[in-house]
Design a protein around this motif. Structure first.
Motif, short mmCIF file in Angstrom:
data_model
loop_
_atom_site.label_atom_id
_atom_site.label_comp_id
_atom_site.label_asym_id
_atom_site.label_seq_id
_atom_site.Cartn_x
_atom_site.Cartn_y
_atom_site.Cartn_z
N SER A 90 1.16 -7.98 8.26
CA SER A 90 -0.07 -8.38 8.86
C SER A 90 0.21 -7.87 10.42
O SER A 90 1.30 -8.25 10.88
CB SER A 90 -0.49 -9.67 8.79
OG SER A 90 -1.56 -10.23 9.75
N TYR A 410 -0.78 -11.05 -4.18
CA TYR A 410 -1.79 -10.10 -3.91
C TYR A 410 -1.61 -8.84 -4.74
O TYR A 410 -2.55 -8.52 -5.36
CB TYR A 410 -1.58 -9.72 -2.54
CG TYR A 410 -2.79 -8.69 -1.84
CD1 TYR A 410 -4.07 -8.59 -1.95
CD2 TYR A 410 -2.29 -7.42 -1.56
CE1 TYR A 410 -4.93 -7.93 -1.36
CE2 TYR A 410 -3.19 -6.34 -1.40
CZ TYR A 410 -4.68 -6.76 -1.20
OH TYR A 410 -5.29 -5.73 -0.80
N CYS A 435 -1.99 -16.70 1.78
CA CYS A 435 -2.11 -15.52 2.48
C CYS A 435 -2.40 -16.04 3.98
O CYS A 435 -3.16 -15.03 4.72
CB CYS A 435 -2.79 -14.60 1.91
SG CYS A 435 -4.21 -14.91 1.13
N MET A 442 -1.37 -14.11 7.81
CA MET A 442 -2.75 -13.90 7.53
C MET A 442 -3.07 -12.43 7.57
O MET A 442 -4.03 -11.97 8.30
CB MET A 442 -3.45 -14.69 8.78
CG MET A 442 -4.83 -15.22 8.20
SD MET A 442 -5.68 -16.07 9.53
CE MET A 442 -7.13 -16.57 8.82
N TRP A 445 -6.57 -9.56 3.51
CA TRP A 445 -6.62 -9.35 2.10
C TRP A 445 -7.83 -10.16 1.64
O TRP A 445 -8.16 -10.24 0.41
CB TRP A 445 -5.44 -10.16 1.33
CG TRP A 445 -4.30 -9.22 1.73
CD1 TRP A 445 -4.07 -8.17 2.25
CD2 TRP A 445 -2.89 -9.83 1.36
NE1 TRP A 445 -2.69 -7.64 2.37
CE2 TRP A 445 -2.03 -8.89 1.71
CE3 TRP A 445 -2.33 -10.93 1.00
CZ2 TRP A 445 -0.56 -8.97 1.65
CZ3 TRP A 445 -1.01 -10.97 0.65
CH2 TRP A 445 -0.13 -9.82 1.01
N SER A 466 -10.93 -17.26 0.46
CA SER A 466 -9.33 -17.16 0.62
C SER A 466 -8.95 -17.68 2.04
O SER A 466 -9.59 -18.23 2.72
CB SER A 466 -8.73 -15.47 0.65
OG SER A 466 -8.99 -15.07 1.85
N ALA A 468 -7.25 -15.78 3.88
CA ALA A 468 -6.65 -14.72 4.82
C ALA A 468 -7.87 -14.27 5.59
O ALA A 468 -8.83 -14.91 5.79
CB ALA A 468 -6.53 -13.57 3.83
N GLU A 485 -4.48 -23.84 5.30
CA GLU A 485 -4.38 -22.98 4.16
C GLU A 485 -3.43 -23.75 3.48
O GLU A 485 -2.88 -24.62 3.71
CB GLU A 485 -3.43 -21.86 5.01
CG GLU A 485 -2.33 -22.33 5.65
CD GLU A 485 -1.26 -21.16 6.21
OE1 GLU A 485 -0.99 -20.39 5.44
OE2 GLU A 485 -1.00 -21.13 7.62
#
Length: 575
Positions: A90, A410, A435, A442, A445, A466, A468, A485
């Motif tokens: 990321s 993923y 994620c 992060m 995705w 998500s 993400a 998260e």
């Protein structure tokens, strides 16, 4: 006028003064050329991996020319950059590293004013974060967006059209030969994405915040006005140093409120939520997540650009650009906020800017769509909030209840979604976790692909959740930034396959329909370990990154209040 750089070059100590002036001579900078002049640090963020920022290799020379013309002395510095196409897993963590790079160079070097050369998704906010922490006079210059191109006679834009053609390929409607041809056609020039993705959004926000010269944020990379903007930026930053117009006088709480309203009118990127929160945080200003929903609710969508609409940034520029949009929403803004010219929004945009293409930029009274902006969802699945981009999602799915299908890997998820026998229905809620910022930095995705079997049946949108992010060029009923998260113990980590999840955008609710006693039992299970590196910068990220609703900055770089914000400290001793 006393300059900050005088502490190096006009120091009372003969030895210190000689040391610094001699070091400048070694680089070809003779004191007769720079003595007594504002020294402007030009922070350049291009490299050979970053096609978005590549135009700055040339534009920097025009900035320098402007600085010289106004009586300043330019010094070019290079920083790390964040090419989103390449950085794995990321680019978001490297936004913070880039901000630290800029901040520390500003603090350590004899600089009186700052010019930031950025463009791509994370470079613009990283630069603003670093500069905000120092509070010198600061201006930003964008590289400009790349041109739209064509594929089989149809206009295509890098970013949004890539995702659309990917869906068609999954549905079996694009051959391998055409896919190979698309690779050659998708992007044929340098500059940022030519849609209202994160790059275009953050440039627009920078102009609204007063850090980019009015009218410069939406100029194409290949247009000669871009060079004119660079020269004007160089001239103006010297004037700002002479008048002591520092960045904290521009980045006020009211200016951030204006930026949030602009975000809604543009149908701008969800990533801006994280970035605006982080930039404000560097100044000790708090932007609560609910503020985005509150300030957006009465702002309609005025811009018909991908991914919320159909147009490109070329269309936007030809229609009047960001000036036309600000002129339309000015009644909704605090017009007393300052622009980069040192004049107020009302003074600069108050006479209105013509709209040349009303199918691209609409008038406030006849908007493209009544609903826009960022919806904030909270509930037992996201106690600290999650977000949805209203203008790019399917209204029919704004109220939905369906069984969860949970993914934690993923790559494995992609394989499952391509399996024609994968047990999924159109009303399923696809959920991807681990994620977030702490788990893996992060990545983008969050726009989980539609399962291949459903894609072939004509399904093009589903509810997806998500912790993400997603690309600012993406679209769909995609609920993002779920906080806390999973890796931080958030309830998103407690969901099991088949659990019923309810979404109600109108009420701002995201609910997991599982008894609290069952959730309590699940909380006793160990958390999955994050996949951040065990050493170096990624270890630092895992240990200190804040959650999405707090901007994903580092905890040690964010003051608790405006009063405690730490700007440039006095310099003592030898260098």
């Amino acid at each position: 006028m006393a300059l900050r750089s005088d502490q190096w070059f006009a120091h009372k100590s003969d030895e210190t003064r000689l040391q610094h002036r001699a070091a400048m001579r070694a680089g070809g900078h003779v004191p007769e050329s720079f003595a007594g002049k504002p020294i402007i640090g030009i922070f350049n963020s291009w490299n050979d991996f970053n096609s978005c920022n590549f135009p700055h290799k040339e534009l920097v020379e025009y900035v320098k020319r402007g600085v010289y013309m106004a009586g300043g002395y330019p010094m070019e510095l290079h920083t790390i950059t964040t090419p989103s196409d390449f950085m794995k897993p990321s680019d978001l963590p490297y936004r913070n590293l880039m901000a630290m790079d800029i901040e520390e160079q500003i603090r350590a070097l004899p600089i009186d004013g700052v010019v930031l050369l950025g463009e791509c998704d994370k470079t613009v906010p990283a630069q603003l974060m670093g500069a905000a922490s120092c509070d010198l006079p600061t201006l930003q210059l964008a590289a400009g967006h790349r041109a739209s191109t064509t594929f089989k006679g149809k206009k295509v834009n890098y970013g949004t059209d890539l995702w659309k053609y990917s869906e068609e390929r999954t549905a079996g409607k694009i051959s391998e030969e055409d896919w190979s041809e698309l690779e050659k056609c998708m992007t044929c020039s340098r500059g940022g994405c030519p849609v209202m993705g994160t790059a275009s959004t953050m440039k627009s926000v920078s102009e609204m915040l007063g850090v980019m010269l009015p009218g410069t944020s939406s100029i194409p990379a290949g247009h000669s006005w871009r060079q004119e903007a660079a020269e004007a930026t160089g001239k103006r930053i010297v004037e700002m140093v002479n008048s002591n117009l520092t960045i904290s006088k521009l980045l006020t709480q009211e200016a951030f409120d204006n930026a949030i309203r602009l975000l809604a009118a543009l149908g701008g990127s969800t990533n801006a939520v994280i970035h605006l929160t982080a930039i404000a945080g560097r100044l000790g200003l708090q932007i609560e997540l609910d503020r985005f929903a509150e300030l957006s609710k009465d702002v309609p969508l005025l811009v018909n650009l991908q991914p919320s609409g159909v147009g490109s940034m070329d269309d936007f520029f030809e229609a009047g650009g960001i000036q036309a949009v600000i002129g339309q929403i000015l009644p909704l803004l605090d017009g007393n906020c300052l622009t980069a010219l040192g004049r107020t929004l009302t003074e600069v945009y108050g006479d209105g800017v013509p709209i040349y293409k009303t199918d691209v930029i609409s008038e406030l009274e006849q908007p493209i769509a009544e609903k826009s902006g960022i919806a904030v969802l909270k509930g037992n699945l996201a106690p600290n909030g999650a977000i949805l981009k209203v203008s790019a999602s399917k209204a029919e799915l704004h109220k939905h209840c369906g069984p969860a299908i949970v993914f934690e890997d993923y790559e494995a998820m992609l394989d499952q979604l391509d399996d024609l026998d994968f047990p999924v229905e159109e009303n399923s809620v696809l959920l991807l976790r681990y994620c977030g910022p702490k788990a893996i930095g992060m990545p983008e995705w969050g726009e989980i692909p539609i399962p291949k079997r459903l894609m072939q049946q004509g399904v093009r949108d589903m509810v997806r959740i998500s912790d993400a992010r997603m690309s600012g060029t993406s679209y769909g009923t995609v609920i993002l930034h779920t906080s806390p998260e999973a890796a931080a113990g958030g309830p998103i980590g407690l969901v099991r396959n088949g659990d019923m999840i309810e979404v109600d955008v109108e009420k701002g609710m995201l609910t997991l329909h599982v008894e609290e006693s069952i959730l309590e039992e699940r909380r006793k299970e160990p958390l999955r370990a994050g996949t951040h590196g065990a050493r170096g910068y990624m270890r630092l990220t895992a240990d200190h990154i804040l959650q999405a609703d707090q901007g994903c900055d580092f905890d040690f770089l964010r003051p608790d209040s405006k009063k405690e914000a730490v700007f440039i400290p006095p310099i003592v001793g030898r260098g």
